[in-house]
Every structure is written in structure tokens, then in C-alpha cells.
Motif scaffolding. Structure first.
Motif, short mmCIF file in Angstrom:
data_model
loop_
_atom_site.label_atom_id
_atom_site.label_comp_id
_atom_site.label_asym_id
_atom_site.label_seq_id
_atom_site.Cartn_x
_atom_site.Cartn_y
_atom_site.Cartn_z
N THR A 1 -10.29 5.68 -4.92
CA THR A 1 -11.23 4.55 -4.85
C THR A 1 -12.32 4.71 -5.89
O THR A 1 -12.53 5.77 -6.46
N TRP A 2 -13.03 3.59 -6.10
CA TRP A 2 -14.18 3.57 -7.03
C TRP A 2 -15.32 2.80 -6.37
O TRP A 2 -15.05 1.80 -5.68
N VAL B 1 -3.92 0.63 -4.75
CA VAL B 1 -3.03 0.48 -3.60
C VAL B 1 -1.58 0.82 -3.90
O VAL B 1 -0.85 1.25 -3.00
N SER C 1 -3.42 5.47 -2.23
CA SER C 1 -4.45 4.58 -1.68
C SER C 1 -5.74 5.30 -1.31
O SER C 1 -6.71 4.66 -0.92
N SER C 2 -5.75 6.62 -1.46
CA SER C 2 -7.00 7.34 -1.24
C SER C 2 -7.89 7.34 -2.49
O SER C 2 -9.03 7.79 -2.46
N PRO D 1 -16.60 2.29 -0.95
CA PRO D 1 -15.93 1.96 -2.21
C PRO D 1 -15.76 0.46 -2.38
O PRO D 1 -15.70 -0.30 -1.41
N GLN E 1 0.82 -1.21 0.00
CA GLN E 1 0.00 0.00 0.00
C GLN E 1 0.86 1.25 0.00
O GLN E 1 1.71 1.43 0.86
N PHE F 1 -4.54 -2.78 -7.71
CA PHE F 1 -5.78 -2.38 -7.07
C PHE F 1 -6.18 -3.46 -6.06
O PHE F 1 -5.68 -4.58 -6.09
N ARG G 1 -10.00 -0.15 -4.62
CA ARG G 1 -9.03 0.83 -4.16
C ARG G 1 -7.72 0.65 -4.93
O ARG G 1 -7.27 -0.48 -5.15
N LEU H 1 -12.41 -4.63 -2.62
CA LEU H 1 -12.82 -4.54 -1.24
C LEU H 1 -14.04 -5.43 -1.04
O LEU H 1 -15.19 -5.01 -1.14
N GLN I 1 -16.16 6.64 -7.23
CA GLN I 1 -15.58 7.83 -6.64
C GLN I 1 -16.60 8.58 -5.81
O GLN I 1 -17.78 8.63 -6.13
#
Length: 359
Positions: free
Chosen positions: A48-49, A61, A45-46, A56, A40, A350, A59, A353, A51
Motif C-alpha cells: 500500500t501507499w 491488488v 494486496s498487502s 493507506p 485481489q 491498483f 493498494r 481507497l 507505505q
């Protein structure tokens, strides 16, 4: 006499210099270190989808743009002095056009680079980078697709060789399969739970099936599909051994069951979400969702097992999360998603999650 003494002295200095250099290499004076954050990168790492959504699903990474994203070379004073005297050729290769990807889930990533004729082997756990450039006594020609079986053996398609090379997990050559003339320009490949290989060949317009010893077991037939294969490029096998083929110039994904019977196609030509302009790499996450790279649309699209579009990731560009003519994709057992961002000369990683209810 003076001339001969000068020549002898130069040869002596050169020999001693090389001896010291070899001793330094053997004793570890040239050490390698890696950033402690293996997976990471807080700088990306902020991202994300979807968006700007509270929960999310994907992410970003980390980015891997070359060897020095992982390691840096530390040299002693002797090493620096010898570099000044002798000059230096870097022992590491940057990515040129990364295409195929495979990862063991424990930190080792294999990346084919057809123009360089090598496979990059990045080991994040041991903080090392190596290369596979030979298949026995034969240099690799144009390595393209790559896959790992359950025993950790590595299979690589070689378009120039028109066959397949098999290596162990350390990169040692085991065998090469010349495919008895069945392959012309093999590209992507996948392996099922029995160890059978499915190899796409866009020139022969075929997907040939091999066992782990290289014996041909048959071919996937698209005769019952609405259209026959037209440049099949990449293959993926899901947890039920169903086979998915990106049929690139039919702008679709063809789906076959574990017995090789054609079941359906999904997708059509277009530039809207759910459509394809140039489908390439293909893979599955642990929930059975299908991920399809589109090199022209510069994204990957995610479909559920029923073929319904869930999400798409990426757009054309060079910033994190953007892509330029991406090709390969691979998802490991931890649902880490590796994308060969080919013309940005990098790998983007990526994370799916995962939730109990799926994506």
C-alpha cells in the motif's frame, strides 16, 4: 502399390486425427478455468501507499503478467495424446509491449500491444481471453490508444493506419475513420460525455476532435499556452468534460475547459515529486484527482483538481509495485487503476481507497 497404400494410410490417419481434434474443440474437451480471485491477489494486496501508514490511499491488488495468470488449459487423455502426435501452437499471446488500456468496470479489460498489432481482450467475468487483430478486412497496424464510450463502443487509434477504428463491446468492427489527412501518428485518445473523441498526435503536434461518426469537429489550440504542443501523447477528460493532455516534450500537462479553451499547465521538467521527465498516460479517479504516468521516473503521480501533488506510486524495478517504462493508465468506475507496465510486460492493478473527504 505398397507405396500408394502407405500414402493413403497416412492421409487417412491425418484426416481422422484432425476430425477428432475439431470434434474435441467443439465439444469443449479443451476447457478453460480461471483463478476464482478475479481482483485481489493476497500475495501483493498487502502493498500500500503511503507505505507504513495507518490509513493507506492506494493498494496494489493484482498483477496480470499474461494469459496463464487467469486461465489454465485442461485436456482430456485424447487431447494430451493428440498434442503428443501433432504438437501444439499456443492459442494465447503473452504481452509484448502493452501500451493503451480501457476497462468496462465489469471485468473486461482491453490492452493494446503495438508491436504485436493486436488488442488483448481479457474478460475476467467469463474467464476468457480473446484478441482483436482485424478492423474489417484490414489487419490492425499499430494499435496504440484505446477508449470506451458510454454505449460500450471501443475506439482504437492505429498509428500505422493514421486513423481510428471503432468496434462494439464484443470486438466486432463497426467503422474506420481515416481522418482526412489530419492525423499522422495518432496515439492516446479520450471521450467526453457527448461522445466526442480527443485524439493526440505527437508527430502532427495536435489534438484533433472527432464526433462518434468520425467527422472532424476541430482541434485544441495551444496558441495561448506558454509553449505550443511538443509531442502530445495521451489525453483524459474529467467529469466536467475538461480536457487534460500530456505534452510530453514540454514536460507538462496542458488543461483545457469543455469548450476547448486553454486554461493552465502544470508540471515542469525535473526528477523530483511534482515534476516530470517523460509524462505519458493520464486518467482521473471519481474524486477528480489526476493521475499521470512518467515513463522515465517509473511511477505515476497523483494531483488534486487544483493541481497540487498528493502522492506518487512506484519506482524503477521489476517487483510488484515497481515499473519499467510504463505508458498507459486507466481508472474504471470502481476506482480500480490499471497501469501498462510496458517493459515489465504486464498490467498492474491498483485500488484507490476512496474516502468521503477525498485522497
Amino acid at each position: 502399390m505398397g507405396m500408394r497404400r502407405d500414402g493413403s494410410l497416412k492421409r487417412f490417419v491425418c484426416a481422422m486425427t484432425m476430425t477428432v481434434l475439431v470434434c474435441m474443440l467443439l465439444s469443449g474437451c479443451l476447457a478453460h478455468t480461471m483463478d476464482p480471485s478475479a481482483w485481489q491477489d493476497p500475495q501483493v494486496s498487502s502493498i500500500t501507499w503511503p507505505q507504513a501508514k495507518p490509513n493507506p490511499k492506494i493498494r496494489l491488488v493484482r498483477l496480470i503478467e499474461g494469459p496463464f495468470d487467469l486461465i489454465e488449459r485442461e485436456k482430456s487423455a485424447w487431447g494430451k495424446a493428440l498434442t503428443a502426435i501433432l504438437g501444439e501452437k499456443d492459442e494465447y499471446l503473452d504481452f509484448y509491449n502493452p501500451h493503451g488500456l480501457a476497462a468496462d468496470g465489469a471485468g473486461v479489460i482491453y490492452i493494446t500491444d503495438p508491436p504485436l498489432g493486436v488488442i488483448h481482450r481479457y474478460d475476467l467475468a467469463s474467464r476468457s481471453i480473446s484478441y482483436i487483430a482485424q478492423a474489417g478486412e484490414r489487419p490492425l497496424g499499430t494499435p496504440f490508444g484505446v477508449v470506451l464510450d458510454r454505449e460500450g463502443n471501443l475506439y482504437v487509434t492505429d498509428s500505422q493506419f493514421a486513423g481510428i477504428h471503432k468496434f462494439n463491446g464484443s470486438g466486432e468492427h463497426i467503422a474506420s475513420f481515416e481522418a482526412q489527412g489530419k492525423l499522422q501518428r495518432p496515439s492516446g485518445l479520450a471521450v467526453n460525455s457527448r461522445g466526442d473523441l480527443y485524439v493526440a498526435d505527437p508527430v502532427a503536434n495536435s489534438v484533433v476532435i472527432f464526433d462518434s461518426r468520425g467527422t472532424i469537429r476541430g482541434e485544441l489550440s495551444s496558441s495561448s499556452a506558454p509553449t505550443p504542443f511538443n509531442r502530445p501523447m495521451y489525453v483524459s477528460v474529467d467529469r466536467f468534460d475538461n480536457v487534460y493532455v500530456t505534452d510530453t516534450l514540454n514536460f507538462t500537462v496542458k488543461v483545457f475547459d469543455a469548450g476547448g479553451t486553454y486554461r493552465r499547465s502544470q508540471g515542469a521538467i525535473g526528477d523530483a515529486p511534482g515534476f516530470f521527465a517523460r509524462p505519458k498516460g493520464i486518467s482521473h479517479d471519481s474524486d477528480g484527482n489526476l493521475y499521470v504516468i512518467d515513463s522515465i521516473l517509473a511511477n505515476f503521480q497523483i494531483f488534486n483538481p487544483q493541481g497540487e501533488l498528493l502522492l506518487y506510486i512506484g519506482q524503477e524495478g521489476g517487483r510488484p509495485g515497481e515499473m519499467m517504462l510504463p505508458c498507459g493508465i486507466f481508472i474504471d468506475r470502481h476506482d480500480r487503476i490499471y497501469v501498462a507496465d510496458t517493459f515489465n510486460h504486464r498490467i498492474q492493478v491498483f485500488q484507490y481507497l476512496k474516502e468521503k473527504a477525498g485522497l
